[in-house]
Write an enzyme that holds these catalytic residues in place. Sequence first.
Site, PDB file in Angstrom:
ATOM      1  N   CYS A 201      -3.561   4.364   5.569  1.00  0.00           N
ATOM      2  CA  CYS A 201      -3.790   3.311   4.515  1.00  0.00           C
ATOM      3  C   CYS A 201      -4.494   4.439   3.209  1.00  0.00           C
ATOM      4  CB  CYS A 201      -4.830   2.773   4.545  1.00  0.00           C
ATOM      5  SG  CYS A 201      -5.130   1.066   6.030  1.00  0.00           S
ATOM      6  N   HIS A 205      -3.294   4.713  -0.532  1.00  0.00           N
ATOM      7  CA  HIS A 205      -3.598   4.278  -1.114  1.00  0.00           C
ATOM      8  C   HIS A 205      -4.871   5.493  -1.713  1.00  0.00           C
ATOM      9  CE1 HIS A 205      -1.971   0.402  -1.906  1.00  0.00           C
ATOM     10  NE2 HIS A 205      -2.320   0.595   0.095  1.00  0.00           N
ATOM     11  N   ARG A 244      -2.814  -9.009   3.021  1.00  0.00           N
ATOM     12  CA  ARG A 244      -2.459  -7.967   3.047  1.00  0.00           C
ATOM     13  C   ARG A 244      -2.985  -6.512   3.878  1.00  0.00           C
ATOM     14  NH1 ARG A 244       0.109  -4.931  -0.999  1.00  0.00           N
ATOM     15  NH2 ARG A 244       1.207  -4.800   1.429  1.00  0.00           N
ATOM     16  N   CYS A 248       1.091  -4.619   5.175  1.00  0.00           N
ATOM     17  CA  CYS A 248       0.891  -2.806   4.951  1.00  0.00           C
ATOM     18  C   CYS A 248       0.877  -2.572   6.158  1.00  0.00           C
ATOM     19  CB  CYS A 248      -0.588  -2.853   4.394  1.00  0.00           C
ATOM     20  SG  CYS A 248      -1.037  -2.517   3.641  1.00  0.00           S
TER      21      CYS A 248
END
Lengths: 287, 111
Positions: A201, A205, A244, A248
């Site tokens: 992740c 991000h 989401r 992802c």
Amino acid sequence: MRSAIHSASAAVALAAAVAITAVTPAAAAETPDPAADARAFQKFFTEKFPKVKLQDFVNGPYSMNADMHRQWEEKEQFPPYDFSLEAGKEMFAKPFKNGKSYADCFPNQGIGIRQNYPYFDEKEGKVVTLELALNRCREGNGEAPFSYLKDEMAALTAYMAFTSRGKPFDIKIPNDPRALEAYENGKRYFYTRRGQLNFSCASCHVQNPGERIRAEVLAPALGILNAMPIYRSEWGGMGTISRRFTTCNSQIRGVPLEPQADEYRDVEYYLSYLSNGLPISGPGARP
Amino acid sequence: MSMIVRTHIQKFTLSLTTVLLVASSMSALAAASEAEFKAAYAAAEAANKEAGSLRNQWTTTTAALAAAKKAADAGDFDQAVASSREAEALAKASIFQATSEKEAWKAIEIR
């Protein structure tokens, strides 16, 4: 003799002091400290994007530059999530077959409480998300659960988020080792690389917010859940936090876990906690 | 045609026949069997199951397993074995990733 003892004591004391100095930072690094994590996380993003106000990180890619921000302002005049929001409001008010309603399942009748989810349920010993609580409410009242990914669940969470707009995330980690463990598991999930593309992740991000991945501008992890659920042009519709997370995973060629798996609940807990103090802005719209 | 030339032609024809026969028998030996497919597929499935227990399966492994099954159903066991082996390699890579990430993730944590 006394002098020799003194010298020996001093040497032992020095050795002990050196040992403590050497051991303490490592031990401290291993001791979970969510409050320190949150401070470091927010500092990282505010230093990386000095022109972005802390509160604006909740606008994701739209906070990253002036052009994107203008696009967002225009979009907000006729927001694409409006239909879902209206549907969610109606659904929320409509009683179940047994006469009860969603309001009976939540504190404050479910109004203005989004900022407190997810929370750690000490009875269950696990994290409970808003999506999970909504389906448990339905099942507890004899109704079939909704899909966690979109449509009805997105509409309900859109309405509940709307009633919390502007309220800062207020996620608590109770004094329970299991809560701290859930937080740590969430952190590990967030930073762990997975999928054939070998992304975590954080690869997108934390390491690359504001950069493009194909046509998309990557959102910063700070405040990323404050805007959920979202209408995504790419999806052509609304999506929940579950949607989401699962998309992802599949985008990096990893097989997604089942929605509301422990890992997803924990990573939602971790990310929400790090955004404590930032306002709820959902439902949101994203490219 | 002289005797010598005729003998040469006969010898050449014989050798060519021999080569073709040998080649054809070798090709029969090289073709994968259903049993080889089943063994390769089982190995791939086992590795993917292990990746599943580590919560780290890859979509490409799933796709390679499906391709192997499809080829086997069509009787193309060469392709079925190749896809099974690809699936096994992918599953093993995902196991390696999950194992090494047990500690490696800490390197990028914001502190």
